[in-house]
Design an enzyme around this catalytic site. Structure first.
Site, PDB file in Angstrom:
ATOM      1  N   LYS A   1       5.091  46.274 -10.461  1.00 32.61           N
ATOM      2  CA  LYS A   1       5.827  46.508  -8.731  1.00 32.61           C
ATOM      3  C   LYS A   1       6.172  47.134  -7.714  1.00 32.61           C
ATOM      4  O   LYS A   1       4.306  46.840  -7.225  1.00 32.61           O
ATOM      5  CB  LYS A   1       8.018  46.203  -8.994  1.00 32.61           C
TER       6      LYS A   1
ATOM      7  N   HIS B   1      14.877  30.939 -23.232  1.00 33.64           N
ATOM      8  CA  HIS B   1      13.974  30.190 -21.913  1.00 33.64           C
ATOM      9  C   HIS B   1      12.252  30.143 -22.076  1.00 33.64           C
ATOM     10  O   HIS B   1      11.591  30.021 -21.369  1.00 33.64           O
ATOM     11  CB  HIS B   1      14.427  30.909 -20.466  1.00 33.64           C
TER      12      HIS B   1
END
Ligand code: F0G
Length: 455
Positions: A253, A445
């Site tokens: 990040k 998911h």
């Protein structure tokens, strides 16, 4: 405008609606299974998807690939130490490796970790060590519409209660996630950080930062916390690291690299224990699962990421996308942070029940409409059904995250996303819900198969 110009370009995959329909059917409506070259604008994550600077590529070429004691490690160590003040810096291949090493060294079964909100891999690594991960988000975080600037804070009253209550002796560490990804990328104020640090010091509990987005947090502090209005983001970041005993860092990040991370520590005895685990599972302490060139690229990325011009343009991009969503009639989690815009799919699609996954329905529609990939953060991610598909637990909110890779997409790409949002919202009543056809036992998911249903 973006404070950089473009030197290398990559064509965007452009597809027809018919191709997208076929692709979506082929992957059983699971966007993780698409080939990336079937995606035009990929807003799945801001992790490892940023564009490197010319200086980072150059630093990579100069990388030293010696097994031990490389020049690259020494440069990396120096940069991280100056930024964070931690004497012990252990390179790892990505954030979750730092989590696994720290928690293996700190936790025993039955011990507790507290956080403003654990990121999902952080929680998983605590649980793999037999620990119990407890989230203490501040009460403002429950109101998606309020524009309170520091909804990422920890609830100090509950932190104090827990640190002095019956379970106090079981608390092994407090981890503050900057920015709070699990709560919509909301920032933590320096005031909250300092008070949480003080409580931990009083109760002699180690205080750590999950610093994945430390620079974005620092930017929002300079914008919204009056005492820091004239302080640079770099200075805010330095102060934040100095309040803590160490940090977990995913450099994918705010290191603006494709792979990398580190664990920063003050405590020499703890660092020794972590270093043993590092050698056994990641690599020798001067490379820790990374190439020399990666270490150089992280070092360079960390010196670029606190540039106020860069951070301002990143905030502008998120605000621009947030405005386009609102103009399309789609509510978002307010206020927008920097790394993503979270759409309130539950509010947009009231005809779709939580166990028919409004966030996922919106994700599929954005893909069909304009080749945009995003990720659901709602009942597909957090909910549970019984064997007959009846809901047992649903998520508190049905959200969809549009994450913004660093330095990758321009404002005109975001305008395309805005047009797709508007077209999708106009046709909202026709968007179907989805039924689970197959799901794995954990982290469903990523791997489940679904099909559209019209009820
Ligand atoms: N902590 C936070 C706050 C994160 O957002 C992530 C990853 C990690 C730790 C783990 O780091 O991926 O380097 O192992 N977040 C990504 C995301 C995957 O899409 O939000 P990692």
């Amino acid at each position: 405008m973006e404070p950089y110009r473009i030197k290398a370009v990559e064509p965007l995959p452009l597809t027809t609606r018919a191709q997208r329909e076929t692709a979506l059917r082929r992957v059983h409506y699971n966007l993780f299974d698409l080939h990336a070259d079937e995606v035009t604008i990929d807003l799945l994550t801001d992790s490892g998807t940023g564009a490197l600077s010319a200086a980072q590529w150059a630093a990579g070429m100069a990388g030293d690939e010696s097994y031990a004691g490389s020049r690259s490690y020494h440069r990396f160590h120096e940069v991280v130490r100056e930024l964070t003040s931690y004497p012990h810096v252990l390179p790892v291949h990505q954030g979750r490796a730092a989590e696994r090493i720290l928690f293996s060294a700190l936790l025993k079964p039955g011990r507790i970790t507290l956080s403003n909100t654990h990121f999902d891999t952080t929680r998983a690594n605590v649980e793999l060590c037999g620990g119990l991960a407890v989230d203490l988000p501040c009460p403002q975080a429950r109101d998606l519409d309020s524009d309170d600037p520091f909804k990422g804070d920890i609830d100090l009253d509950r932190l104090k209660e827990t640190l002095s209550g019956p379970d106090a002796s079981r608390v092994a560490v407090v981890v503050m996630t900057l920015t709070n990804n699990g709560q919509g990328g909301q920032p933590v104020s320096m005031d909250n950080l300092a008070r949480a640090a003080e409580l931990c010091r009083e109760h002699e509990v180690p205080f750590f930062l999950d610093a994945a987005r430390f620079a974005e947090n620092a930017w929002l502090v300079t914008q919204h916390e009056p005492a820091y209005r004239d302080v640079s983001p770099r200075e805010v970041a330095e102060q934040a690291f100095r309040l803590a005993d160490g940090c977990l860092m995913s450099a994918k990040k705010d290191g603006i690299v494709h792979i990398g991370g580190f664990l920063g520590l003050r405590d020499t005895a703890l660092a020794e224990r972590c270093r043993l685990l590092l050698v056994a599972t990641e690599g020798f302490p001067t490379y820790g699962g990374l190439a020399g060139r990666d270490l150089d690229m992280v070092a360079q990325g960390l010196t670029e990421v606190t540039d106020p011009h860069y951070l301002r343009s990143r905030a502008d991009a998120a605000r621009h996308l947030a405005r386009l969503a609102r103009e399309a009639g789609i509510s978002i989690l307010e206020p927008p942070g920097l790394h993503a815009v979270y759409l309130n799919a539950g509010r947009l699609l009231p005809h779709i029940a939580p166990h028919r996954f409004p966030g996922h329905a919106l994700a599929c529609q954005l893909y069909l409409e304009g080749g945009i990939r995003s990720v659901e953060l709602g009942s597909l991610y957090l909910g549970k059904e019984d064997a007959d598909g009846n809901p047992v637990a649903t998520a508190p909110f049905e959200l969809l995250r549009l994450a913004l890779p660093r330095r990758t997409y321009t404002f005109s790409h975001l305008d395309h996303v805005g047009e797709v949002l508007a077209a999708t919202a106009r046709d909202r009543d026709r968007i179907p819900g989805y039924r689970l056809v197959e799901q794995p036992p954990i982290l469903r998911h990523f791997q489940s198969r679904l099909e559209p249903v019209r009820r």
